[in-house]
Design an enzyme around this catalytic site. Structure first.
Site, PDB file in Angstrom:
ATOM      1  N   GLN A   9      16.608   3.420  -5.310  1.00 55.59           N
ATOM      2  CA  GLN A   9      16.022   4.673  -5.824  1.00 55.59           C
ATOM      3  C   GLN A   9      16.039   5.783  -4.773  1.00 55.59           C
ATOM      4  O   GLN A   9      16.513   6.897  -5.014  1.00 55.59           O
ATOM      5  CB  GLN A   9      14.582   4.399  -6.263  1.00 55.59           C
ATOM      6  CG  GLN A   9      13.753   5.652  -6.502  1.00 55.59           C
ATOM      7  CD  GLN A   9      12.286   5.353  -6.733  1.00 55.59           C
ATOM      8  OE1 GLN A   9      11.882   5.209  -7.866  1.00 55.59           O
ATOM      9  NE2 GLN A   9      11.481   5.251  -5.678  1.00 55.59           N
ATOM     10  N   ALA A  20      15.848  -2.590   2.244  1.00 56.38           N
ATOM     11  CA  ALA A  20      14.731  -3.548   2.199  1.00 56.38           C
ATOM     12  C   ALA A  20      14.695  -4.179   0.822  1.00 56.38           C
ATOM     13  O   ALA A  20      15.103  -3.549  -0.148  1.00 56.38           O
ATOM     14  CB  ALA A  20      13.401  -2.839   2.465  1.00 56.38           C
ATOM     15  N   SER A  47       6.138   1.759   5.420  1.00 63.31           N
ATOM     16  CA  SER A  47       5.464   1.572   4.132  1.00 63.31           C
ATOM     17  C   SER A  47       3.964   1.469   4.314  1.00 63.31           C
ATOM     18  O   SER A  47       3.475   0.951   5.331  1.00 63.31           O
ATOM     19  CB  SER A  47       5.986   0.268   3.520  1.00 63.31           C
ATOM     20  OG  SER A  47       5.106  -0.205   2.536  1.00 63.31           O
ATOM     21  N   GLU A  50       2.287  -0.606   3.108  1.00 66.22           N
ATOM     22  CA  GLU A  50       1.977  -2.041   3.205  1.00 66.22           C
ATOM     23  C   GLU A  50       1.621  -2.446   4.635  1.00 66.22           C
ATOM     24  O   GLU A  50       1.049  -3.499   4.842  1.00 66.22           O
ATOM     25  CB  GLU A  50       3.158  -2.879   2.708  1.00 66.22           C
ATOM     26  CG  GLU A  50       3.341  -2.849   1.199  1.00 66.22           C
ATOM     27  CD  GLU A  50       2.263  -3.605   0.441  1.00 66.22           C
ATOM     28  OE1 GLU A  50       1.717  -4.573   0.973  1.00 66.22           O
ATOM     29  OE2 GLU A  50       1.961  -3.203  -0.703  1.00 66.22           O
ATOM     30  N   TYR A  63       6.479  -8.782   3.707  1.00 68.35           N
ATOM     31  CA  TYR A  63       7.119  -7.466   3.626  1.00 68.35           C
ATOM     32  C   TYR A  63       6.418  -6.485   4.570  1.00 68.35           C
ATOM     33  O   TYR A  63       7.050  -5.801   5.379  1.00 68.35           O
ATOM     34  CB  TYR A  63       7.042  -6.962   2.175  1.00 68.35           C
ATOM     35  CG  TYR A  63       7.564  -5.561   1.962  1.00 68.35           C
ATOM     36  CD1 TYR A  63       8.889  -5.347   1.595  1.00 68.35           C
ATOM     37  CD2 TYR A  63       6.730  -4.446   2.093  1.00 68.35           C
ATOM     38  CE1 TYR A  63       9.373  -4.062   1.383  1.00 68.35           C
ATOM     39  CE2 TYR A  63       7.206  -3.167   1.885  1.00 68.35           C
ATOM     40  CZ  TYR A  63       8.518  -2.977   1.533  1.00 68.35           C
ATOM     41  OH  TYR A  63       8.993  -1.699   1.316  1.00 68.35           O
TER      42      TYR A  63
HETATM   43  P1  GDP Z   1       3.381  -2.512  -5.366  1.00 65.86           P
HETATM   44  O1  GDP Z   1       2.358  -1.542  -4.916  1.00 65.86           O
HETATM   45  O2  GDP Z   1       4.586  -2.491  -4.490  1.00 65.86           O
HETATM   46  O3  GDP Z   1       2.850  -3.876  -5.563  1.00 65.86           O
HETATM   47  O4  GDP Z   1       3.920  -1.938  -6.780  1.00 65.86           O
HETATM   48  P2  GDP Z   1       3.835  -2.457  -8.282  1.00 65.86           P
HETATM   49  O5  GDP Z   1       4.364  -1.343  -9.110  1.00 65.86           O
HETATM   50  O6  GDP Z   1       4.514  -3.774  -8.472  1.00 65.86           O
HETATM   51  O7  GDP Z   1       2.278  -2.719  -8.571  1.00 65.86           O
HETATM   52  C1  GDP Z   1       1.295  -1.746  -8.511  1.00 65.86           C
HETATM   53  C2  GDP Z   1      -0.047  -2.321  -8.973  1.00 65.86           C
HETATM   54  O8  GDP Z   1      -0.056  -2.493 -10.386  1.00 65.86           O
HETATM   55  C3  GDP Z   1      -0.434  -3.673  -8.393  1.00 65.86           C
HETATM   56  O9  GDP Z   1      -1.783  -3.568  -7.941  1.00 65.86           O
HETATM   57  C4  GDP Z   1      -0.361  -4.635  -9.569  1.00 65.86           C
HETATM   58  O10 GDP Z   1      -1.308  -5.693  -9.511  1.00 65.86           O
HETATM   59  C5  GDP Z   1      -0.709  -3.718 -10.715  1.00 65.86           C
HETATM   60  N1  GDP Z   1      -0.229  -4.218 -11.999  1.00 65.86           N
HETATM   61  C6  GDP Z   1      -0.985  -4.427 -13.097  1.00 65.86           C
HETATM   62  N2  GDP Z   1      -0.220  -4.917 -14.088  1.00 65.86           N
HETATM   63  C7  GDP Z   1       1.034  -5.043 -13.612  1.00 65.86           C
HETATM   64  C8  GDP Z   1       2.248  -5.514 -14.191  1.00 65.86           C
HETATM   65  O11 GDP Z   1       2.313  -5.909 -15.351  1.00 65.86           O
HETATM   66  N3  GDP Z   1       3.364  -5.465 -13.384  1.00 65.86           N
HETATM   67  C9  GDP Z   1       3.308  -5.006 -12.076  1.00 65.86           C
HETATM   68  N4  GDP Z   1       4.438  -4.972 -11.331  1.00 65.86           N
HETATM   69  N5  GDP Z   1       2.155  -4.578 -11.518  1.00 65.86           N
HETATM   70  C10 GDP Z   1       1.032  -4.593 -12.276  1.00 65.86           C
END
Ligand code: GDP
Length: 327
Positions: free
Chosen positions: A13, A81, A124, A126, A148
């Site tokens: 992206q 990454a 990040s 993170e 990560y």
């Molecule tokens: P991250 O910050 O890199 O983990 O980005 P994500 O987009 O995967 O997740 C963001 C937040 O959304 C996390 O706190 C997840 O627990 C929450 N979340 C809630 N429901 C979902 C789901 O169905 N899919 C994902 N990917 N995240 C979810």
């Protein structure tokens, strides 16, 4: 003569938006792409024939040295990454080698080349992990909580050592979640926008979600690549925290996406406990004051505009058959 920018992770992206920005600004843009990933250049869509691809194994220090010596880059953006954070538990060492190893090998190559190449390290939020204060700034202690984050922190320190030890122009952008219609659907924003569009078109009827109370600081990827570039145009290299400074919940996200197609989210969304994550942190929010002040940078796209735009694009893609819901 044109400036030359090398980008690792060009087919992701951020690679797309950064390539677009650099091409508009007259750069020769070269993507460093492992031989086995050459086919992924199609992910750059309209930019695929405007960027050059240099085939190189990012684990091969000598080959990277040769790339730097041959291409003589003005700037290097190290974005490569495995972006999906939870997946880093499956291969902690592979994650470390890709993130930290690539940064180290590129910095070493710049050092040995004696060029004045400027280096951007994609760091990040993170690295803050189990946050020690909120919001986080450049002085907040680091406490990563997954492979990560640990790898990103190691890369951050490697970059810092090279800057201090060898006087290289190198810096890290500590970026919070940034999204766009190009985000893969395993990320929550794109999962929700695709589902809202799919339900609106009658292609699906339910959306299973994890924690709706989870919160993130979400911005638009196109805004964030601008600040990467600005960081390399300053007089002295410095690290910056880059985010919006605003937290939204997953529930806000779902509500916005469904509202934008006039649907009541509560009729379609269910919580699936298997999608809940263990040990999450919900206070990851940026204090981007230094970027605001020094780089005159602030996000241009609001969260609401971002989500509405992503839903609209997903509607168009589903209607034209460009994406399928099983993606
Ligand atoms: P991250 O910050 O890199 O983990 O980005 P994500 O987009 O995967 O997740 C963001 C937040 O959304 C996390 O706190 C997840 O627990 C929450 N979340 C809630 N429901 C979902 C789901 O169905 N899919 C994902 N990917 N995240 C979810």
């Amino acid at each position: 003569m044109n400036k030359t920018a090398l980008i690792t992770g060009i087919t992701g992206q951020d690679g797309y938006y950064l390539s677009q920005l650099l091409l508009e600004r007259g750069y020769r843009v070269v993507g460093l792409l492992p031989p086995e990933r050459q086919g992924s250049v199609v992910k750059l869509d309209d930019l695929a024939d405007q960027v050059e691809i240099y085939s190189v194994d990012l684990r091969d220090a000598q080959a990277l040295q040769a790339a730097v010596t041959q291409l003589q880059p003005t700037e290097i953006y190290n974005l490569a990454a495995p972006s999906f954070v939870p997946a880093s538990w499956n291969d902690p060492l592979g994650t470390l080698d890709l993130i930290t190893g690539t940064a180290t090998r590129l910095l070493t190559a710049i050092r040995h080349s004696q060029l004045a190449t400027r280096f951007y390290q994609a760091s990040s939020s993170e690295i803050f992990g189990a946050v020690q204060e909120s919001p986080q700034s450049e002085t907040t202690p680091f406490r990563p909580k997954n492979p990560y984050g640990a790898a990103k922190l190691h890369a951050h320190w490697t970059m810092t050592h090279h800057r201090e030890q060898y006087n290289l122009f190198a810096c890290s952008g500590i970026l919070y979640n940034h999204e766009s219609p190009r985000r893969p659907p395993q990320f929550v924003t794109r999962k929700v926008t695709l589902a809202a569009a799919g339900i609106k078109l009658g292609l699906m009827d339910k959306l299973s979600m994890g924690n709706l109370d989870a919160k993130r600081d979400w911005g638009f990827a196109g805004d964030y690549v601008e600040v990467m570039w600005r960081m390399l145009q300053t007089d002295t290299p410095q690290d910056y925290v880059i985010g919006t400074g605003i937290l939204h919940s997953v529930k806000d996200l779902v509500e916005m996406a469904f509202n934008s197609v006039n649907l009541d989210w509560q009729k379609y969304v269910e919580v699936n406990t298997t999608l809940l994550r263990r040990d999450e942190h919900f206070q990851l929010v940026a204090d981007p004051s230094n970027a605001n002040n020094d780089l005159h940078w602030s996000p241009q796209v609001t969260f609401e505009q971002l989500i509405e735009n992503m839903v609209q694009i997903d509607l168009q893609r589903l209607q034209s058959g460009q994406v399928a819901l099983t993606e």
